[in-house]
Design an enzyme around this catalytic site. Structure first.
Site, PDB file in Angstrom:
ATOM      1  N   CYS A 115       5.339  -3.496   0.953  1.00 62.25           N
ATOM      2  CA  CYS A 115       4.154  -2.752   0.506  1.00 62.25           C
ATOM      3  C   CYS A 115       4.565  -1.374  -0.030  1.00 62.25           C
ATOM      4  CB  CYS A 115       3.174  -2.629   1.674  1.00 62.25           C
ATOM      5  SG  CYS A 115       1.585  -1.911   1.220  1.00 62.25           S
ATOM      6  N   CYS A 116       5.436  -0.671   0.709  1.00 60.32           N
ATOM      7  CA  CYS A 116       5.895   0.651   0.254  1.00 60.32           C
ATOM      8  C   CYS A 116       6.714   0.539  -1.030  1.00 60.32           C
ATOM      9  CB  CYS A 116       6.758   1.315   1.331  1.00 60.32           C
ATOM     10  SG  CYS A 116       5.839   2.086   2.668  1.00 60.32           S
ATOM     11  N   CYS A 203      -0.638   6.992   3.978  1.00 59.41           N
ATOM     12  CA  CYS A 203      -1.703   6.025   3.702  1.00 59.41           C
ATOM     13  C   CYS A 203      -2.554   5.802   4.959  1.00 59.41           C
ATOM     14  CB  CYS A 203      -1.112   4.691   3.285  1.00 59.41           C
ATOM     15  SG  CYS A 203      -0.220   4.741   1.729  1.00 59.41           S
ATOM     16  N   CYS A 206      -1.364   3.301   7.734  1.00 59.02           N
ATOM     17  CA  CYS A 206      -0.059   3.552   8.364  1.00 59.02           C
ATOM     18  C   CYS A 206       0.080   4.973   8.891  1.00 59.02           C
ATOM     19  CB  CYS A 206       1.061   3.266   7.362  1.00 59.02           C
ATOM     20  SG  CYS A 206       1.003   1.601   6.696  1.00 59.02           S
ATOM     21  N   CYS A 229       9.376   5.593   4.092  1.00 66.20           N
ATOM     22  CA  CYS A 229       8.720   4.608   3.228  1.00 66.20           C
ATOM     23  C   CYS A 229       9.696   3.961   2.261  1.00 66.20           C
ATOM     24  CB  CYS A 229       7.574   5.251   2.457  1.00 66.20           C
ATOM     25  SG  CYS A 229       8.102   6.568   1.341  1.00 66.20           S
TER      26      CYS A 229
HETATM   27  S1  SF4 Z   1       2.486   3.582   3.821  1.00 64.84           S
HETATM   28 FE1  SF4 Z   1       1.562   1.626   4.488  1.00 64.84          FE
HETATM   29  S2  SF4 Z   1      -0.168   1.204   3.118  1.00 64.84           S
HETATM   30 FE2  SF4 Z   1       1.073   2.867   2.204  1.00 64.84          FE
HETATM   31  S3  SF4 Z   1       2.424   1.831   0.795  1.00 64.84           S
HETATM   32 FE3  SF4 Z   1       3.549   1.978   2.721  1.00 64.84          FE
HETATM   33  S4  SF4 Z   1       3.077   0.109   3.926  1.00 64.84           S
HETATM   34 FE4  SF4 Z   1       1.617   0.260   2.194  1.00 64.84          FE
END
Ligand code: SF4
Length: 239
Positions: A115-116, A203, A206, A229
């Protein structure tokens, strides 16, 4: 771009120089090929203010993952008004909904690294392709993973071409207390979540509150062995 020896020498020199002087060096060397990247934590705000006061017109950018707190989005607008310049938002190719359709919903709960990568690292890579110097608000005190950062570092951005990017961490030696003293003294807008126990704001899914006796990034990615991240770890450090 800069030899390992030059990086070493600059690191020694910058240890005792004020942050404004380090920023001035970057401006003289790179001009607008250097840019400040910020997620609007305290150190980034101090840097923006120091650059603004000394008329160093670095571009400023942020990573808008589509999952930021409303308070963070509002802060960006407040800062643009306060400083009188625009802050570029780098967005991922996929909206959160499109990502959900491809990867399944709430990827951050199953694979936060992926996701990151999609929502932060890839957009940053696009930006760094057009820069020679990335100025960050990293501080050594923030976490174990940041305790040994240099004030200036050289990274291999593109192994195929050998292209390098300088990463400048002018706030590396600042303590959290010094940052917040500066912000309050200069009445700089900051994220109100900081007053509610969020010591590092990212985010929504998280980010959690952290105790004042924990490291500043303790509230990020709870339940995962993850404290970064990936934007600060995807490139190979050369010096
Ligand atoms: S901090 Fe969490 S929601 Fe944001 S990009 Fe990374 S995994 Fe995704």
């Amino acid at each position: 771009m800069l030899s390992s020896e030059a990086i070493q020498n600059l690191n020694q020199r910058f240890q005792t120089e004020p942050t404004e002087s380090i920023l001035a060096w970057a401006w003289e060397k790179f001009g607008r090929r250097a840019a400040i990247g910020t997620s609007f934590q305290g150190a980034g705000l101090v840097m923006m203010d120091l650059a603004s006061r000394t008329r160093l017109e670095f571009p400023v950018f942020t990573l808008d993952t589509g999952l930021l707190f409303p308070e963070t989005i509002a802060l960006k607008l407040r800062l643009e008004s306060f400083f009188g310049f625009q802050i570029e938002s780098l967005e991922p190719d996929l909206s959160v909904e499109e990502q959900g359709e491809i990867q399944g919903p709430e990827l951050w709960k199953r694979d936060p690294d992926l996701c990151c990568t999609v929502r932060k690292v890839v957009p940053l890579q696009g930006k760094l392709a057009a820069l020679d110097c990335w100025i960050t608000g990293l501080r050594r005190q923030q976490s174990d993973t940041r305790s040994s950062i240099g004030i200036i570092e050289s990274y291999l951005f593109d192994p195929a071409s050998g292209r390098e990017v300088i990463k400048l961490n002018p706030m590396a030696n600042w303590t959290r207390d010094a940052v917040w003293t500066y912000l309050k003294e200069h009445q700089i807008p900051y994220n109100p979540l900081q007053d509610q126990g969020y010591r590092s704001v990212g985010c929504v899914p998280c980010t959690h509150k952290a105790g004042s006796d924990e490291n500043e990034r303790a509230g990020r990615w709870l339940g995962f062995q993850k404290s970064e991240c990936g934007i600060h770890t995807f490139m190979a450090r050369k010096a």
